[in-house]
Write a protein that holds these residues in place. Structure first.
Motif, mmCIF file in Angstrom:
data_model
loop_
_atom_site.group_PDB
_atom_site.id
_atom_site.type_symbol
_atom_site.label_atom_id
_atom_site.label_comp_id
_atom_site.label_asym_id
_atom_site.label_seq_id
_atom_site.Cartn_x
_atom_site.Cartn_y
_atom_site.Cartn_z
ATOM 1 N N ALA A 197 0.885 -1.320 -0.171
ATOM 2 C CA ALA A 197 -0.063 -0.015 -0.107
ATOM 3 C C ALA A 197 0.945 1.296 -0.054
ATOM 4 N N LEU A 198 2.020 1.398 0.840
ATOM 5 C CA LEU A 198 2.786 2.315 0.832
ATOM 6 C C LEU A 198 3.533 2.556 -0.463
ATOM 7 N N ALA A 199 3.979 1.348 -1.269
ATOM 8 C CA ALA A 199 4.532 1.490 -2.521
ATOM 9 C C ALA A 199 3.617 2.234 -3.518
ATOM 10 N N GLY A 200 2.265 1.693 -3.163
ATOM 11 C CA GLY A 200 1.273 2.184 -4.432
ATOM 12 C C GLY A 200 1.215 3.457 -4.207
ATOM 13 N N VAL A 201 0.906 3.904 -3.050
ATOM 14 C CA VAL A 201 0.512 5.572 -2.765
ATOM 15 C C VAL A 201 1.733 6.334 -3.081
ATOM 16 N N GLY A 202 3.055 5.948 -2.745
ATOM 17 C CA GLY A 202 4.213 6.520 -3.101
ATOM 18 C C GLY A 202 4.291 6.754 -4.738
ATOM 19 N N GLY A 203 4.108 5.571 -5.509
ATOM 20 C CA GLY A 203 4.050 5.499 -7.039
ATOM 21 C C GLY A 203 3.093 6.474 -7.641
ATOM 22 N N ALA A 204 1.900 6.488 -7.012
ATOM 23 C CA ALA A 204 0.831 7.470 -7.441
ATOM 24 C C ALA A 204 1.317 8.806 -7.207
ATOM 25 N N LEU A 205 1.522 9.247 -6.063
ATOM 26 C CA LEU A 205 2.127 10.763 -5.785
ATOM 27 C C LEU A 205 3.041 11.130 -6.803
ATOM 28 N N GLY A 206 4.145 10.287 -6.871
ATOM 29 C CA GLY A 206 5.167 10.317 -8.011
ATOM 30 C C GLY A 206 4.951 10.500 -9.243
ATOM 31 N N GLY A 207 4.053 9.735 -9.719
ATOM 32 C CA GLY A 207 3.393 9.840 -10.988
ATOM 33 C C GLY A 207 2.673 10.936 -11.368
ATOM 34 N N HIS A 208 1.755 11.496 -10.228
ATOM 35 C CA HIS A 208 0.902 12.604 -10.385
ATOM 36 C C HIS A 208 1.925 13.964 -10.575
ATOM 37 N N ASP A 209 3.036 13.625 -9.726
ATOM 38 C CA ASP A 209 4.012 14.995 -9.793
ATOM 39 C C ASP A 209 4.664 15.064 -11.097
ATOM 40 N N ARG A 210 5.122 13.966 -11.601
ATOM 41 C CA ARG A 210 5.743 13.731 -12.900
ATOM 42 C C ARG A 210 4.836 14.125 -14.032
ATOM 43 N N ALA A 211 3.359 13.641 -13.819
ATOM 44 C CA ALA A 211 2.590 14.232 -15.079
ATOM 45 C C ALA A 211 2.307 15.745 -15.076
ATOM 46 N N ARG A 212 2.243 16.070 -13.943
ATOM 47 C CA ARG A 212 1.855 17.746 -13.954
ATOM 48 C C ARG A 212 3.228 18.389 -14.379
ATOM 49 N N ALA A 213 4.311 17.974 -14.005
ATOM 50 C CA ALA A 213 5.568 18.481 -14.516
ATOM 51 C C ALA A 213 5.549 18.572 -15.834
ATOM 52 N N ARG A 214 5.224 17.499 -16.661
ATOM 53 C CA ARG A 214 5.268 17.300 -17.988
ATOM 54 C C ARG A 214 4.112 18.096 -18.750
ATOM 55 N N ALA A 215 3.155 18.448 -18.116
ATOM 56 C CA ALA A 215 1.837 18.783 -18.722
ATOM 57 C C ALA A 215 2.471 20.435 -18.694
ATOM 58 N N ASP A 216 2.893 20.983 -17.525
ATOM 59 C CA ASP A 216 3.584 22.546 -17.392
ATOM 60 C C ASP A 216 4.480 22.644 -18.711
ATOM 61 N N GLU A 217 5.458 21.607 -18.906
ATOM 62 C CA GLU A 217 6.183 21.743 -20.008
ATOM 63 C C GLU A 217 5.539 21.802 -21.386
#
Length: 100
Positions: A58-78
């Motif tokens: 569960a901790l790995a899933g939450v960490g992956g989701a948060l990391g993926g969300h941040d990366r997607a937001r950075a890519r959308a901004d770019e």
């Protein structure tokens, strides 16, 4: 009033523990140690520590989701910045032909 002596100290001095030796002690210990090595599979580990494994997943899933969300937001901004730059470059007044 006569004082009665406490019998506990003399009892403790005389008390000796003499356990009986167990002739099967070594064999029993070896069997227990050998039995734990035989059940040392991944499935046995997960069954013994189910709560820990579920929590780690569960901790790995939450960490992956948060990391993926941040990366997607950075890519959308770019992408947004690149598209805005391309749009502004397309509006170059020097390239516009006056309408007649």
């Amino acid at each position: 009033m006569p004082s009665s002596p406490d019998p506990l100290p003399s009892l403790l001095v005389a008390w000796r523990v003499e356990p009986l030796p167990d002739p099967r002690f070594r064999r029993t210990v070896r069997e227990r140690l050998g039995g734990s090595a035989a059940g040392a599979t991944w499935a046995a580990f997960v069954r013994r520590r189910a709560a820990l494994v579920v929590g780690a997943l569960a901790l790995a899933g939450v960490g992956g989701a948060l990391g993926g969300h941040d990366r997607a937001r950075a890519r959308a901004d770019e992408d947004r910045a690149r598209l805005a730059s391309a749009y502004v470059a397309a509006l170059d007044a020097r390239l516009m032909v006056p309408a007649r």
